[in-house]
Design a protein around this motif. Structure first.
Motif, PDB file in Angstrom:
ATOM      1  N   GLY A  90      -1.395   9.459   6.952  1.00 21.46           N
ATOM      2  CA  GLY A  90      -0.578  10.366   6.159  1.00 21.46           C
ATOM      3  C   GLY A  90       0.087  11.436   7.007  1.00 21.46           C
ATOM      4  O   GLY A  90      -0.440  11.833   8.060  1.00 21.46           O
ATOM      5  N   TYR A  91       1.238  11.909   6.547  1.00 25.09           N
ATOM      6  CA  TYR A  91       2.036  12.871   7.304  1.00 25.09           C
ATOM      7  C   TYR A  91       2.607  13.921   6.356  1.00 25.09           C
ATOM      8  O   TYR A  91       3.026  13.619   5.232  1.00 25.09           O
ATOM      9  N   ASP A  92       2.630  15.170   6.826  1.00 23.95           N
ATOM     10  CA  ASP A  92       3.277  16.251   6.107  1.00 23.95           C
ATOM     11  C   ASP A  92       4.555  16.627   6.844  1.00 23.95           C
ATOM     12  O   ASP A  92       4.599  16.644   8.077  1.00 23.95           O
ATOM     13  N   PHE A  93       5.615  16.907   6.084  1.00 27.06           N
ATOM     14  CA  PHE A  93       6.848  17.371   6.710  1.00 27.06           C
ATOM     15  C   PHE A  93       7.602  18.245   5.724  1.00 27.06           C
ATOM     16  O   PHE A  93       7.294  18.277   4.532  1.00 27.06           O
ATOM     17  N   GLU A  94       8.594  18.962   6.238  1.00 26.61           N
ATOM     18  CA  GLU A  94       9.341  19.901   5.412  1.00 26.61           C
ATOM     19  C   GLU A  94      10.841  19.665   5.588  1.00 26.61           C
ATOM     20  O   GLU A  94      11.315  19.398   6.695  1.00 26.61           O
ATOM     21  N   VAL A  95      11.567  19.757   4.495  1.00 27.54           N
ATOM     22  CA  VAL A  95      13.022  19.580   4.487  1.00 27.54           C
ATOM     23  C   VAL A  95      13.682  20.929   4.227  1.00 27.54           C
ATOM     24  O   VAL A  95      13.319  21.628   3.278  1.00 27.54           O
ATOM     25  N   ASN A  96      14.624  21.291   5.085  1.00 24.16           N
ATOM     26  CA  ASN A  96      15.323  22.571   4.902  1.00 24.16           C
ATOM     27  C   ASN A  96      16.359  22.515   3.791  1.00 24.16           C
ATOM     28  O   ASN A  96      16.449  23.417   2.964  1.00 24.16           O
ATOM     29  N   SER A  97      17.176  21.446   3.793  1.00 28.64           N
ATOM     30  CA  SER A  97      18.268  21.353   2.830  1.00 28.64           C
ATOM     31  C   SER A  97      18.176  20.024   2.086  1.00 28.64           C
ATOM     32  O   SER A  97      18.066  18.968   2.714  1.00 28.64           O
ATOM     33  N   ALA A  98      18.221  20.076   0.790  1.00 32.38           N
ATOM     34  CA  ALA A  98      18.157  18.849  -0.011  1.00 32.38           C
ATOM     35  C   ALA A  98      19.340  17.944   0.308  1.00 32.38           C
ATOM     36  O   ALA A  98      20.435  18.404   0.636  1.00 32.38           O
ATOM     37  N   GLY A  99      19.121  16.656   0.213  1.00 33.47           N
ATOM     38  CA  GLY A  99      20.211  15.716   0.476  1.00 33.47           C
ATOM     39  C   GLY A  99      19.722  14.292   0.556  1.00 33.47           C
ATOM     40  O   GLY A  99      18.549  13.987   0.292  1.00 33.47           O
ATOM     41  N   GLU A 100      20.626  13.405   0.918  1.00 34.65           N
ATOM     42  CA  GLU A 100      20.297  11.993   1.086  1.00 34.65           C
ATOM     43  C   GLU A 100      20.044  11.695   2.558  1.00 34.65           C
ATOM     44  O   GLU A 100      20.752  12.202   3.441  1.00 34.65           O
ATOM     45  N   PHE A 101      19.029  10.868   2.791  1.00 32.17           N
ATOM     46  CA  PHE A 101      18.640  10.519   4.145  1.00 32.17           C
ATOM     47  C   PHE A 101      18.430   9.009   4.239  1.00 32.17           C
ATOM     48  O   PHE A 101      17.989   8.378   3.274  1.00 32.17           O
ATOM     49  N   ASP A 102      18.720   8.454   5.401  1.00 32.30           N
ATOM     50  CA  ASP A 102      18.349   7.075   5.682  1.00 32.30           C
ATOM     51  C   ASP A 102      16.970   7.073   6.320  1.00 32.30           C
ATOM     52  O   ASP A 102      16.729   7.759   7.325  1.00 32.30           O
ATOM     53  N   PHE A 103      16.066   6.314   5.722  1.00 33.59           N
ATOM     54  CA  PHE A 103      14.656   6.269   6.118  1.00 33.59           C
ATOM     55  C   PHE A 103      14.443   5.021   6.983  1.00 33.59           C
ATOM     56  O   PHE A 103      14.659   3.908   6.527  1.00 33.59           O
ATOM     57  N   TRP A 104      14.071   5.242   8.240  1.00 31.95           N
ATOM     58  CA  TRP A 104      13.801   4.160   9.188  1.00 31.95           C
ATOM     59  C   TRP A 104      12.376   4.291   9.717  1.00 31.95           C
ATOM     60  O   TRP A 104      11.874   5.413   9.901  1.00 31.95           O
ATOM     61  N   VAL A 105      11.728   3.156   9.980  1.00 31.21           N
ATOM     62  CA  VAL A 105      10.421   3.171  10.635  1.00 31.21           C
ATOM     63  C   VAL A 105      10.481   2.318  11.897  1.00 31.21           C
ATOM     64  O   VAL A 105      11.196   1.310  11.952  1.00 31.21           O
ATOM     65  N   ARG A 106       9.761   2.741  12.896  1.00 33.45           N
ATOM     66  CA  ARG A 106       9.609   1.943  14.128  1.00 33.45           C
ATOM     67  C   ARG A 106       8.155   1.495  14.164  1.00 33.45           C
ATOM     68  O   ARG A 106       7.256   2.279  14.490  1.00 33.45           O
ATOM     69  N   ALA A 107       7.936   0.243  13.797  1.00 34.78           N
ATOM     70  CA  ALA A 107       6.577  -0.234  13.558  1.00 34.78           C
ATOM     71  C   ALA A 107       6.439  -1.681  14.037  1.00 34.78           C
ATOM     72  O   ALA A 107       7.397  -2.299  14.517  1.00 34.78           O
ATOM     73  N   ASN A 108       5.235  -2.194  13.868  1.00 33.21           N
ATOM     74  CA  ASN A 108       4.966  -3.565  14.291  1.00 33.21           C
ATOM     75  C   ASN A 108       5.551  -4.560  13.287  1.00 33.21           C
ATOM     76  O   ASN A 108       5.237  -4.481  12.093  1.00 33.21           O
ATOM     77  N   PRO A 109       6.420  -5.484  13.748  1.00 33.39           N
ATOM     78  CA  PRO A 109       7.050  -6.422  12.820  1.00 33.39           C
ATOM     79  C   PRO A 109       6.392  -7.792  12.760  1.00 33.39           C
ATOM     80  O   PRO A 109       6.840  -8.654  12.014  1.00 33.39           O
ATOM     81  N   VAL A 110       5.340  -8.011  13.562  1.00 35.26           N
ATOM     82  CA  VAL A 110       4.777  -9.354  13.715  1.00 35.26           C
ATOM     83  C   VAL A 110       3.638  -9.578  12.729  1.00 35.26           C
ATOM     84  O   VAL A 110       2.578  -8.956  12.847  1.00 35.26           O
ATOM     85  N   GLN A 111       3.863 -10.449  11.760  1.00 36.71           N
ATOM     86  CA  GLN A 111       2.841 -10.795  10.771  1.00 36.71           C
ATOM     87  C   GLN A 111       2.254  -9.551  10.104  1.00 36.71           C
ATOM     88  O   GLN A 111       1.094  -9.532   9.705  1.00 36.71           O
ATOM     89  N   SER A 112       3.061  -8.511  10.015  1.00 34.95           N
ATOM     90  CA  SER A 112       2.534  -7.255   9.499  1.00 34.95           C
ATOM     91  C   SER A 112       2.889  -7.079   8.021  1.00 34.95           C
ATOM     92  O   SER A 112       3.821  -7.695   7.514  1.00 34.95           O
ATOM     93  N   LYS A 113       2.154  -6.230   7.377  1.00 38.07           N
ATOM     94  CA  LYS A 113       2.413  -5.859   5.990  1.00 38.07           C
ATOM     95  C   LYS A 113       2.176  -4.356   5.880  1.00 38.07           C
ATOM     96  O   LYS A 113       1.038  -3.898   5.972  1.00 38.07           O
ATOM     97  N   ILE A 114       3.268  -3.619   5.723  1.00 36.02           N
ATOM     98  CA  ILE A 114       3.189  -2.164   5.731  1.00 36.02           C
ATOM     99  C   ILE A 114       3.721  -1.628   4.411  1.00 36.02           C
ATOM    100  O   ILE A 114       4.825  -1.979   3.991  1.00 36.02           O
ATOM    101  N   GLY A 115       2.944  -0.773   3.775  1.00 36.07           N
ATOM    102  CA  GLY A 115       3.378  -0.115   2.564  1.00 36.07           C
ATOM    103  C   GLY A 115       3.528   1.384   2.788  1.00 36.07           C
ATOM    104  O   GLY A 115       3.019   1.929   3.769  1.00 36.07           O
ATOM    105  N   TYR A 116       4.261   2.028   1.897  1.00 36.57           N
ATOM    106  CA  TYR A 116       4.398   3.485   2.017  1.00 36.57           C
ATOM    107  C   TYR A 116       4.445   4.106   0.627  1.00 36.57           C
ATOM    108  O   TYR A 116       4.792   3.468  -0.362  1.00 36.57           O
ATOM    109  N   GLN A 117       4.110   5.380   0.582  1.00 38.80           N
ATOM    110  CA  GLN A 117       4.229   6.168  -0.643  1.00 38.80           C
ATOM    111  C   GLN A 117       4.765   7.538  -0.267  1.00 38.80           C
ATOM    112  O   GLN A 117       4.199   8.234   0.589  1.00 38.80           O
ATOM    113  N   LEU A 118       5.880   7.940  -0.875  1.00 43.94           N
ATOM    114  CA  LEU A 118       6.507   9.226  -0.619  1.00 43.94           C
ATOM    115  C   LEU A 118       6.179  10.170  -1.767  1.00 43.94           C
ATOM    116  O   LEU A 118       6.537   9.898  -2.928  1.00 43.94           O
TER     117      LEU A 118
END
Length: 903
Positions: free
Chosen positions: A81-109
């Protein structure tokens, strides 16, 4: 709708690192919205368990911040889990740099729903981080999660590693970036511009090919206008003689296509890909992929739905779809009864579809489901005029090397041998009479109800009566499948075009005519061809890796694939007309990492137009972004590169609008079916140009079965050629080529002079009224003096062409595209000498693409050239700064496109 970010003038970047917040303010040369970059190892809570050894045995220089977080456990998924803060509301493109091999990754925002991440979605920058270089689980890649709206304030994001293989997973970093951000390695959004400058400095003589995401405005060279408002607007596609036409209007249409789109694209990303393709002049995609389970053949409904989604997305941009529904390499049947008897889960069902009734029934069920099952809009593809055609089989034949005892289980081969026995008994009255006609020739598999089939090498070498009868039986069976399947499709209600297959043979001169004749139940004739570069080494048939060897090779010099061999005058662009039907080359490209790859688009466009080709379909669109390695491994065919897709605008205009005129027919030959079955062959069936994947199936045949041609292979580069096979022999017609082919000068030209190839220098001149330029060794060309344009360039490998955008000759045009290209390479790509003219790859490189700095001058000769305004365009064709007038254009190092207009 994209929300306008209120922070337009101030670039704000924050990085979470080991739980600490760093908040430097960065002022950059263009507006940069807020970006939030978080390191994987900085989790505020974690249940992740490190792998006992591989977590520490990685190349940390490949990782953002020099570290990552990983999980490997037999007992439980890993959660971080990670905590972060946004200064100004807006739209963002969400990218992850993770393991792509036979992996299964979920997320919850925050308190939102948990979702799984598709690691194939816009995947880019896949790298092997294993310190020993082994291709195991230790890979990292960027994947696009999606566009999210974030409120100002604090947020929490959690990830779950939940793969079936020990719940493994790893995360290097993730970023919430401004919309349209494209990741490059470990570079943070605010570092990319500085990186471009560093690239230019560290790669002296090269410049990066990177899209300027901040540029705005429409492109004056957007070719979407060439397409219909929507594919099928004029009733779909039909044929008339040797042409494709719009069914309702009768207007002739040529197709400039790609194999694609990438299978990972859906929704808006798929729509964006379609818009990009249309803007580059594409009006056809070949959707090439299985819709069934690779082991059982059971229909995959999700894949069928995806095909429908692709067709719909492409249709909106005026792009037609061509369906490729079956390829033996897509299927490795598990053991089972009926058509699966004898298979072991590893073999492919080569040739099985031609004769096994149960398998044919299964095949028809796939096609019927694909065509007749309605989509979410209640419409079915069978009624869709945007479906240009259906290809019945990809790359399979009775006449290719894969048709052999080792590839067909005995239980299946016995069925074919029984069919041959019935065929021979019907022809001769009985099997003993057949053996008598064959002078007593018997084979081990011969029995009272079966006849063995000789290997292809013996058939085209010995050409005995038994061999001739075997060829006739195989032809009737193969052609019979295409004929009955075509009739079945028509009875089903399908009105689009049909093509049988596209494959080559074990001996093109002898067996090639039979292969082509088997395709005659279809509406057009298709083929494949690749321009290889002798790539050899670990998995070189489908990937580019360190340690492999290859040779640079120019088609304009007819360089052989293997350095040191004699010139090779065969070429994948060679496209005779067969049986008076339209033609397609549905897979073709110059394979990487050949530095002469930039020859391809204009070569195909110019000679395709000269030969009267009807459809050129480039292989393959494996990514929709400008990436050197869109997927898990680097592939030899990537189209989203500067020298390929980057040259599509001018090439598509030349080909689709016929700016190089069709040549005269320089060779028109005929062959009777009797002679073809007597294995007499024809000189006009081009040599196969295979990709590395299918070269593995080829046996060395030496000179066996070759025939004396009397046709100069350079004839294909002087004009059009045609071959017919029928009941009666027609008079052959071969033009006097003495004024077009000059071997002592190493030159060949078209009759009207629009194309002239100096294959000694490796230089192709285009000199048509509406398209003029040069491809190849521009330096050797000196002053390239064309009718309306003069070109001077120091580039040894380059392409410079001016093309009319308004349909007028260049002498009168008021809107002209000047397109310039050199050679390309991946950033960091490096080789060493490997002997015998070969190179060994020591670093395959990474994003971004680089091109050698462009250089030279172009002068328009028109009297009003000084009144023609020249504007530079970026790599997306958007307007940049003015650059004087067309009486003297100084080419800029990083500018590929110029728009020339009458002021």
């Amino acid at each position: 709708m994209r929300l306008k970010n209120p922070s337009q003038q101030l670039g704000i970047f924050r990085m979470v690192k080991f739980g600490c917040w760093l908040l430097p303010l960065l002022l950059v040369s263009h507006a940069v919205a807020e970006s939030i970059w978080i390191e994987g190892e900085s989790a505020v809570d974690s249940t992740a368990v490190k792998h006992p050894w591989y977590h520490s045995q990685v190349d940390r220089k490949q990782l953002s911040g020099g570290d990552f977080i990983s999980h490997f456990s037999k007992d439980h998924p890993g959660e971080v889990g990670y905590d972060f803060e946004v200064n100004s509301a807006g739209e963002f493109d969400f990218w992850v740099r993770a393991n792509p091999v036979q992996s299964k990754i979920g997320y919850q925002l925050d308190s939102g729903e948990s979702e799984w991440i598709d690691m194939s979605r816009r995947q880019t920058g896949s790298v092997n981080i294993a310190s020993d270089g082994k291709p195991d689980l230790r890979f990292i890649a960027w994947a696009y999660v999606g566009r999210v709206t974030l409120k100002a304030g604090k947020h929490h994001l959690s990830f779950t590693f939940d793969s079936t293989n020990e719940y493994h997973g790893s995360l290097d970093c993730f970023v919430f970036a401004p919309p349209d951000f494209q990741p490059i390695g470990v570079l943070k959004p605010d570092e990319i511009e500085a990186h471009q400058r560093e690239l230019a400095e560290s790669n002296d003589g090269w410049v990066p090919w990177i899209s300027n995401q901040d540029a705005a405005g429409e492109s004056p060279i957007n070719l979407r206008r060439l397409n219909e408002k929507f594919a099928g607007e004029h009733g779909g596609i039909a044929t008339r003689g040797a042409d494709f036409i719009y069914r309702d209007s009768g207007e002739v249409v040529r197709f400039w296509g790609v194999n694609g789109p990438p299978v990972s694209l859906h929704g808006e990303e798929l729509a964006a890909c379609a818009r990009m393709l249309a803007s580059h002049g594409v009006n056809l995609v070949r959707i090439h992929g299985a819709v069934f389970d690779p082991k059982t053949g059971v229909l995959d409904a999700a894949k069928v739905a995806h095909v429908r989604e692709i067709v719909a997305a492409m249709k909106k941009e005026g792009i037609y779809s061509h369906l490729s529904v079956y390829f033996p390499l897509w299927l490795s049947p598990e053991p089972g009864p009926g058509w699966r008897e004898g298979y072991d889960g590893n073999m492919h069902p080569f040739a099985l579809l031609y004769f096994e009734p149960e398998f044919q029934k299964l095949y028809r069920s796939w096609v019927e489901a694909l065509l007749k099952q309605p989509g979410s809009d209640s419409h079915a593809l069978i009624d869709e005029p945007a479906v240009m055609g259906i290809e019945l089989i990809n790359e399979d034949s009775f006449f290719f090397w894969t048709f052999s005892e080792k590839n067909i289980p005995p239980a299946q081969l016995a069925k074919l041998e029984a069919m041959f026995a019935k065929w021979a008994a019907a022809k001769y009255g009985s099997l003993p009479a057949a053996h008598q006609a064959w002078h007593g020739m018997k084979l081990p598999h011969d029995a009272d109800d079966a006849l063995g089939i000789r290997p292809l090498y013996q058939i085209f070498t010995d050409k005995t009566q038994r061999d001739q009868d075997t060829a006739a039986f195989l032809l009737e069976t193969q052609r019979g499948f295409y004929e009955t399947t075509s009739k079945w499709l028509r009875n089903l209600g399908y009105e689009g075009l049909i093509t049988a297959s596209n494959w080559t043979t074990a001996n093109q001169a002898i067996l090639g005519p039979l292969e082509k004749y088997s395709y005659t139940p279809g509406d057009f004739i298709d083929r494949h061809g690749y321009f290889g570069c002798h790539l050899e080494g670990d998995n070189a048939s489908w990937s580019i890796r360190n340690g492999q060897t290859y040779g640079d090779r120019s088609a304009l010099r007819f360089d052989p694939e293997k350095p040191g061999d004699s010139k090779d005058f065969s070429h994948p662009a060679i496209d005779p007309t067969y049986f008076g039907k339209p033609s397609m080359i549905s897979e073709t490209t110059w394979n990487r990492p050949n530095r002469y790859r930039g020859e391809a688009p204009l070569f195909y466009a110019a000679y395709g137009a000269l030969q009267g080709s009807d459809a050129l379909v480039h292989f393959a669109l494996d990514g929709a972004q400008w990436s050197v390695k869109p997927g898990y491994f680097m592939q030899p065919w990537t189209l989203m590169s500067p020298t390929q897709m980057g040259q599509f605008p001018a090439a598509a205009l030349i080909f689709r609008q016929g700016l190089v005129h069709p040549g005269e027919v320089v060779a028109d030959l005929s062959l009777t079916l009797t002679d073809a079955l007597a294995l007499k062959g024809s000189p006009l069936v081009p040599v196969a140009n295979l990709d590395e994947l299918r070269k593995q199936d080829v046996q060395d045949q030496g000179d066996a079965g070759n025939i004396s041609t009397g046709i100069d292979p350079l004839a294909f580069f002087a004009g059009r050629t045609a071959l017919g096979i029928g009941a009666e022999k027609k008079a052959d017609r071969v033009a006097d080529l003495s004024d077009l082919i000059h071997r002592e000068k190493q030159e060949v030209r078209s009759r009207d002079g629009e194309l002239k190839l100096d294959y000694g220098k490796g230089l192709l001149r285009l000199n048509a009224p509406a398209a003029q330029g040069a491809v190849g060794n521009l330096k050797e060309g000196g002053v390239i003096d064309l009718t309306d344009v003069e070109i001077r360039s120091p580039l040894e490998i380059g392409e410079i062409v001016a093309v009319s955008l308004d349909g007028k000759p260049l002498a009168d045009s008021e809107s002209i595209l000047l397109q310039v290209m050199s050679e390309e390479k991946a950033n960091g790509f490096a080789t060493e000498p490997a002997g015998e003219g070969l190179k060994r790859i020591i670093n395959i490189g990474s994003d971004p693409w680089l091109i050698r700095q462009l250089a030279g001058t172009v002068r328009f000769k028109r009297a009003d050239a000084a009144k023609l305004e020249v504007r530079q365009l970026d790599i997306n064709g958007r307007l940049q700064k003015p650059l004087g007038t067309a009486d003297q254009i100084q080419l800029q190092p990083a500018t590929a496109y110029y728009w020339i207009t009458k002021s």
